[in-house]
Design a protein around this motif. Structure first.
Motif, PDB file in Angstrom:
ATOM      1  N   ALA A  42      -3.969 -46.507  47.319  1.00 33.39           N
ATOM      2  CA  ALA A  42      -5.407 -46.375  47.513  1.00 33.39           C
ATOM      3  C   ALA A  42      -6.134 -46.092  46.199  1.00 33.39           C
ATOM      4  O   ALA A  42      -7.324 -46.384  46.071  1.00 33.39           O
ATOM      5  CB  ALA A  42      -5.685 -45.255  48.515  1.00 33.39           C
ATOM      6  N   ASP A  43      -5.416 -45.561  45.195  1.00 36.05           N
ATOM      7  CA  ASP A  43      -6.030 -45.196  43.914  1.00 36.05           C
ATOM      8  C   ASP A  43      -5.658 -46.105  42.752  1.00 36.05           C
ATOM      9  O   ASP A  43      -6.373 -46.137  41.753  1.00 36.05           O
ATOM     10  CB  ASP A  43      -5.599 -43.770  43.522  1.00 36.05           C
ATOM     11  N   THR A  44      -4.540 -46.825  42.853  1.00 36.00           N
ATOM     12  CA  THR A  44      -3.923 -47.379  41.651  1.00 36.00           C
ATOM     13  C   THR A  44      -3.356 -48.771  41.896  1.00 36.00           C
ATOM     14  O   THR A  44      -2.871 -49.069  42.991  1.00 36.00           O
ATOM     15  CB  THR A  44      -2.773 -46.446  41.194  1.00 36.00           C
ATOM     16  N   ARG A  45      -3.413 -49.592  40.838  1.00 35.71           N
ATOM     17  CA  ARG A  45      -2.698 -50.877  40.833  1.00 35.71           C
ATOM     18  C   ARG A  45      -1.841 -50.960  39.580  1.00 35.71           C
ATOM     19  O   ARG A  45      -2.342 -50.807  38.464  1.00 35.71           O
ATOM     20  CB  ARG A  45      -3.673 -52.053  40.830  1.00 35.71           C
ATOM     21  N   ILE A  46      -0.552 -51.228  39.789  1.00 35.08           N
ATOM     22  CA  ILE A  46       0.389 -51.377  38.684  1.00 35.08           C
ATOM     23  C   ILE A  46       0.944 -52.792  38.718  1.00 35.08           C
ATOM     24  O   ILE A  46       1.434 -53.245  39.764  1.00 35.08           O
ATOM     25  CB  ILE A  46       1.563 -50.368  38.793  1.00 35.08           C
ATOM     26  N   LEU A  47       0.892 -53.499  37.581  1.00 37.01           N
ATOM     27  CA  LEU A  47       1.506 -54.823  37.458  1.00 37.01           C
ATOM     28  C   LEU A  47       2.895 -54.648  36.875  1.00 37.01           C
ATOM     29  O   LEU A  47       3.051 -54.043  35.801  1.00 37.01           O
ATOM     30  CB  LEU A  47       0.657 -55.721  36.552  1.00 37.01           C
ATOM     31  N   ILE A  48       3.903 -55.156  37.574  1.00 34.16           N
ATOM     32  CA  ILE A  48       5.285 -55.075  37.089  1.00 34.16           C
ATOM     33  C   ILE A  48       5.708 -56.462  36.631  1.00 34.16           C
ATOM     34  O   ILE A  48       5.780 -57.399  37.436  1.00 34.16           O
ATOM     35  CB  ILE A  48       6.251 -54.549  38.179  1.00 34.16           C
ATOM     36  N   ASP A  49       5.928 -56.615  35.332  1.00 32.85           N
ATOM     37  CA  ASP A  49       6.368 -57.855  34.683  1.00 32.85           C
ATOM     38  C   ASP A  49       5.298 -58.953  34.765  1.00 32.85           C
ATOM     39  O   ASP A  49       4.421 -58.944  35.648  1.00 32.85           O
ATOM     40  CB  ASP A  49       7.684 -58.362  35.262  1.00 32.85           C
ATOM     41  N   CYS A  50       5.404 -59.898  33.828  1.00 32.54           N
ATOM     42  CA  CYS A  50       4.493 -61.042  33.820  1.00 32.54           C
ATOM     43  C   CYS A  50       5.142 -62.128  32.951  1.00 32.54           C
ATOM     44  O   CYS A  50       4.871 -62.228  31.756  1.00 32.54           O
ATOM     45  CB  CYS A  50       3.125 -60.636  33.272  1.00 32.54           C
ATOM     46  N   GLY A  51       6.027 -62.928  33.568  1.00 32.27           N
ATOM     47  CA  GLY A  51       6.842 -63.865  32.801  1.00 32.27           C
ATOM     48  C   GLY A  51       6.532 -65.321  33.075  1.00 32.27           C
ATOM     49  O   GLY A  51       5.718 -65.655  33.943  1.00 32.27           O
ATOM     50  N   ASP A  52       7.194 -66.189  32.316  1.00 36.24           N
ATOM     51  CA  ASP A  52       7.054 -67.629  32.527  1.00 36.24           C
ATOM     52  C   ASP A  52       8.230 -68.133  33.365  1.00 36.24           C
ATOM     53  O   ASP A  52       9.115 -67.358  33.756  1.00 36.24           O
ATOM     54  CB  ASP A  52       6.967 -68.383  31.196  1.00 36.24           C
ATOM     55  N   HIS A  84      13.141 -60.367  28.304  1.00 38.59           N
ATOM     56  CA  HIS A  84      13.357 -61.802  28.490  1.00 38.59           C
ATOM     57  C   HIS A  84      12.057 -62.485  28.904  1.00 38.59           C
ATOM     58  O   HIS A  84      11.263 -61.920  29.666  1.00 38.59           O
ATOM     59  CB  HIS A  84      14.447 -62.056  29.535  1.00 38.59           C
ATOM     60  N   LEU A  85      11.862 -63.710  28.422  1.00 36.58           N
ATOM     61  CA  LEU A  85      10.573 -64.371  28.589  1.00 36.58           C
ATOM     62  C   LEU A  85      10.197 -64.620  30.045  1.00 36.58           C
ATOM     63  O   LEU A  85       9.016 -64.700  30.370  1.00 36.58           O
ATOM     64  CB  LEU A  85      10.573 -65.694  27.814  1.00 36.58           C
ATOM     65  N   ASP A  86      11.185 -64.751  30.935  1.00 33.64           N
ATOM     66  CA  ASP A  86      10.820 -64.953  32.343  1.00 33.64           C
ATOM     67  C   ASP A  86      10.254 -63.671  32.963  1.00 33.64           C
ATOM     68  O   ASP A  86       9.805 -63.667  34.109  1.00 33.64           O
ATOM     69  CB  ASP A  86      11.992 -65.504  33.160  1.00 33.64           C
ATOM     70  N   HIS A  87      10.235 -62.592  32.182  1.00 31.83           N
ATOM     71  CA  HIS A  87       9.606 -61.342  32.613  1.00 31.83           C
ATOM     72  C   HIS A  87       8.472 -60.912  31.685  1.00 31.83           C
ATOM     73  O   HIS A  87       7.583 -60.173  32.111  1.00 31.83           O
ATOM     74  CB  HIS A  87      10.645 -60.218  32.688  1.00 31.83           C
ATOM     75  N   GLY A 107      12.409 -66.934  37.555  1.00 31.48           N
ATOM     76  CA  GLY A 107      11.363 -67.019  36.538  1.00 31.48           C
ATOM     77  C   GLY A 107      10.017 -66.583  37.059  1.00 31.48           C
ATOM     78  O   GLY A 107       9.843 -66.310  38.252  1.00 31.48           O
ATOM     79  N   ARG A 108       9.052 -66.503  36.141  1.00 33.57           N
ATOM     80  CA  ARG A 108       7.679 -66.003  36.326  1.00 33.57           C
ATOM     81  C   ARG A 108       7.650 -64.736  37.186  1.00 33.57           C
ATOM     82  O   ARG A 108       6.875 -64.612  38.141  1.00 33.57           O
ATOM     83  CB  ARG A 108       6.738 -67.074  36.849  1.00 33.57           C
ATOM     84  N   ALA A 109       8.494 -63.781  36.822  1.00 32.02           N
ATOM     85  CA  ALA A 109       8.535 -62.511  37.541  1.00 32.02           C
ATOM     86  C   ALA A 109       7.198 -61.798  37.423  1.00 32.02           C
ATOM     87  O   ALA A 109       6.645 -61.665  36.337  1.00 32.02           O
ATOM     88  CB  ALA A 109       9.648 -61.624  36.983  1.00 32.02           C
ATOM     89  N   SER A 110       6.668 -61.324  38.542  1.00 36.82           N
ATOM     90  CA  SER A 110       5.412 -60.568  38.528  1.00 36.82           C
ATOM     91  C   SER A 110       5.123 -60.015  39.918  1.00 36.82           C
ATOM     92  O   SER A 110       5.206 -60.738  40.915  1.00 36.82           O
ATOM     93  CB  SER A 110       4.250 -61.445  38.068  1.00 36.82           C
ATOM     94  N   PHE A 111       4.779 -58.724  39.954  1.00 39.26           N
ATOM     95  CA  PHE A 111       4.458 -58.043  41.211  1.00 39.26           C
ATOM     96  C   PHE A 111       3.305 -57.071  40.967  1.00 39.26           C
ATOM     97  O   PHE A 111       3.106 -56.602  39.845  1.00 39.26           O
ATOM     98  CB  PHE A 111       5.665 -57.233  41.728  1.00 39.26           C
ATOM     99  N   VAL A 112       2.573 -56.769  42.024  1.00 43.60           N
ATOM    100  CA  VAL A 112       1.580 -55.701  41.967  1.00 43.60           C
ATOM    101  C   VAL A 112       1.970 -54.626  42.971  1.00 43.60           C
ATOM    102  O   VAL A 112       2.175 -54.908  44.152  1.00 43.60           O
ATOM    103  CB  VAL A 112       0.155 -56.213  42.268  1.00 43.60           C
ATOM    104  N   LEU A 113       2.090 -53.402  42.467  1.00 43.50           N
ATOM    105  CA  LEU A 113       2.318 -52.229  43.309  1.00 43.50           C
ATOM    106  C   LEU A 113       0.970 -51.515  43.455  1.00 43.50           C
ATOM    107  O   LEU A 113       0.365 -51.114  42.451  1.00 43.50           O
ATOM    108  CB  LEU A 113       3.342 -51.311  42.655  1.00 43.50           C
ATOM    109  N   SER A 114       0.483 -51.397  44.692  1.00 43.28           N
ATOM    110  CA  SER A 114      -0.858 -50.849  44.926  1.00 43.28           C
ATOM    111  C   SER A 114      -0.802 -49.610  45.803  1.00 43.28           C
ATOM    112  O   SER A 114       0.012 -49.528  46.727  1.00 43.28           O
ATOM    113  CB  SER A 114      -1.754 -51.882  45.627  1.00 43.28           C
TER     114      SER A 114
END
Length: 641
Positions: free
Chosen positions: A203-213, A246-249, A194-201
């Motif tokens: 030097a130029d960019t930040r991407i958030l992958i998923d944002c769950g409970d 799915h809500l966990d994502h 659950g609460r899946a979430s990552f940041v891929l960074s």
């Protein structure tokens, strides 16, 4: 003049050099990842089937042709001509003309017949009327979600074009970073489910992958406040990528807009619709249980408005230094393994999301063939040493046996299931079993969002398993339209009638017994010793489903007459678990997914599993394939370049 404006001027000059002299291009713009060409000569573009394809190949962009208003046939004449070009068997149900963009949205029961071989019919339409056709499917089962999303996006066309132009300029901005590095920061779902979430960074960019409970753990949200995420401001994030609905994502994607995020969300089209369905229900359940919702429904609409759908296999620029490609994950409708190509071949990262490696009744198995992957971020839900699921055929036979036993006792079968994925899988099993006489024909009552989620599945059959897609294309063979299926839509009164009636099967949300209509079914049928509760999906730690599964027979249920209060219920019905229907790969499937990857990654981060599962899988991958593996904790950062 900005660097993007200069770039567009140069592109316009290059385009003019690539097209015949008698075709005019008046303007060139970016809209999201697409390059849009404005022209008074749309019919000439349509007359040369190779021209747009050559331009797309030359500039390595998806190209959209927008006609000048002077090139458009009036809508009355255009409608007649369009309907004369499209075969009657395509079953066109609506034509919607948009003068601002010169597009006509054609809704049809059989979109493939509107498109034609290699887009021939679409080109013929433009040659006849000048309008640029866009095709959508008429849902075989009426879907309020699909209808609402389409109507909302139609109303918000002006805002959406502004968003797409802004995103397009952001994607194609000049790269500022001279260094080359890649980092992944873990914001959730590490050594937990659950609460899946990552940041891929970079030097130029930040991407958030998923944002769950996190199921069964109110208030445990991803660590969004850290500097790598929203701690530096909501718009320090360049883009959000959602692997599936799915809500966990997905549950907290709309929360980003409450915090001020105003950028794009990339996902597949069915994921967009399912995210809307599930997050709105998430708010509704919170209100019914007396909990303060984390955001308002307006934020769900903002999320939908900012979504840029991507199809499987399309390579898409999402930042100056990152290209994204989605591949089928085999987990739920529209679920995607997300592949990021970073820099000019500098590094490649894939996020598995949730995967199912083998084919199921619903989906083809997950794709694991990529041009390059140096690092894989891998789900580990069933990664434990002994996490082997029953073969699907054996699982189906087990379920059939349980249903027959319960039917003979005069009881009812209650199956808690996720609205998206497991419910439709079980529906297919039940339909086939009744059609072949393996179980008696009886009503199958679908409660909660299951019927609506099923309607969305039939809207996007191209995302389903090949043979199932073909069945849905033939209305008389669509298994989801079987007579036994009944949508519960009259609430408690209808549930009471079902509880007082004859043998039946009830499929109800929520799948982990954390709220929703399943609580009502437990009140109605739980005390009956002849009936049976059957778990067919994963029950996370801390959920009521897991507690019942491990032997609880005195359970708290909401008081229907006093919101926010609970009473204790004696659960007398039998409880069974049938493995093999999970949307997740088991230990063997996870190992095979990595072992047969082409190419095989150098590093694997094992996430989205309890501590034992991630460590077991990490160790097994290391010993079996001699690769570097990690079982990270939340709030760790890994540098890969």
């Amino acid at each position: 003049m900005s660097s993007v404006d200069k770039q567009l001027d140069e592109l316009k000059t290059d385009v003019e050099q690539q097209i015949p002299n008698d075709i005019t291009v008046t303007d060139v713009k970016y809209e999201g990842p697409e390059l849009v060409l404005y022209t008074p000569d749309p019919k000439r573009f349509a007359g040369d089937g190779e021209l747009v394809r050559k331009l797309a190949s030359k500039f390595r962009k998806r190209i959209t042709i927008r006609p000048d208003p002077t090139a458009l046939t009036d809508t009355t004449t255009a409608e007649e001509k369009i309907l004369s070009v499209i075969p009657e068997e395509a079953r066109v149900t609506d034509l919607d003309f948009h003068h601002d963009t010169g597009e006509v949205v054609i809704e049809a029961g059989k979109p493939g017949m509107v498109i034609g071989r290699h887009g021939a019919t679409l080109r013929e339409i433009t040659k006849e009327v000048g309008w640029t056709p866009e095709v959508v499917r008429t849902p075989p089962i009426e879907s309020s979600t699909v209808s609402n999303v389409r109507n909302f996006l139609k109303q918000e066309r002006d805002d959406r074009r502004d968003i797409l132009e802004r995103v397009g300029r952001q994607i194609h901005r000049e790269q500022l970073g001279r260094e080359e590095w890649v980092r992944i920061s873990t914001l959730g779902c590490c050594r937990e489910v659950g609460r899946a979430s990552f940041v891929l960074s970079t030097a130029d960019t930040r991407i958030l992958i998923d944002c769950g409970d996190k199921p069964g753990a109110e208030g445990e949200v991803p660590y969004l406040q850290v500097p790598e995420a929203l701690g530096s401001g909501a718009n320090s994030i360049d883009a959000v990528v959602l692997t599936h609905a799915h809500l966990d994502h997905s549950a907290l994607i709309p929360l980003l807009f409450k915090y001020g995020y105003d950028g794009p969300i990339y996902c597949t089209e069915p994921t967009r619709d399912l995210m809307g369905l599930l997050t709105l229900d998430y708010l509704d359940v919170a209100a019914k249980e007396g909990r303060a919702p984390p955001y308002e429904s307006e934020m769900v609409r903002e999320a939908i408005k900012h979504t840029i759908p991507i199809e499987y296999g399309d390579v898409t620029d999402i930042a100056p230094d990152i290209k994204l490609t989605f591949h089928n994950a085999g987990h739920i409708l529209g679920s995607a393994v997300s592949h990021f190509h970073i820099g000019d071949g500098m590094y490649n990262v894939a996020f598995s999301g949730d995967i199912h490696y083998k084919d199921t009744r619903l989906f083809n198995g997950a794709v694991n063939d990529f041009p390059r992957v140096e690092t894989l971020v891998m789900e580990s839900t069933y990664g434990g040493r002994n996490d082997y699921q029953t073969d699907q055929a054996d699982s189906e036979a087990n379920l059939v046996e349980i249903i027959n036993e319960t039917y003979e006792k005069g009881g009812k079968i209650v199956i808690p299931a996720f609205a998206v994925g497991r419910s439709q899988e079980i529906m297919l099993v039940l339909e086939e079993a009744m059609r072949s006489g393996k179980i008696p024909s009886m009503p199958v009552h679908l409660d909660g969002m299951i019927w609506e989620a099923t309607a969305i599945h039939t809207t996007y059959p191209e995302y389903l398993r090949d043979d199932l897609r073909d069945r849905i294309f033939h209305e008389d063979k669509n298994p989801f339209l079987a007579d036994e299926f009944n949508h519960i839509d009259a609430g408690e009164e209808e549930r009471q009638d079902v509880a007082d009636g004859d043998q039946c099967i009830i499929l109800s949300t929520s799948g982990m017994v954390t709220g929703g209509p399943i609580m009502s079914w437990l009140r109605h049928i739980g005390p009956d010793p002849d009936s049976r509760l059957v778990f067919v999906g994963y029950q996370a730690q801390g959920t009521l489903g897991r507690r019942i599964q491990t032997g609880w027979d005195e359970i708290p249920v909401p008081n229907p007459n006093d919101a926010g209060r609970t009473s204790t219920l004696s659960l007398n019905m039998d409880v069974s678990t049938v493995d093999g229907f999970s949307g997740h790969a088991d230990r063997e499937g996870l190992m095979n997914f990595v072992g047969t990857m082409n190419p095989r990654p150098e590093k694997v981060l094992c996430v989205h599993g309890d501590e034992r599962s991630v460590q077991d899988l990490s160790s097994a991958l290391y010993h079996e394939y001699n690769m570097r593996t990690f079982a990270p904790k939340n709030l760790e950062t890994f540098r890969f370049k």
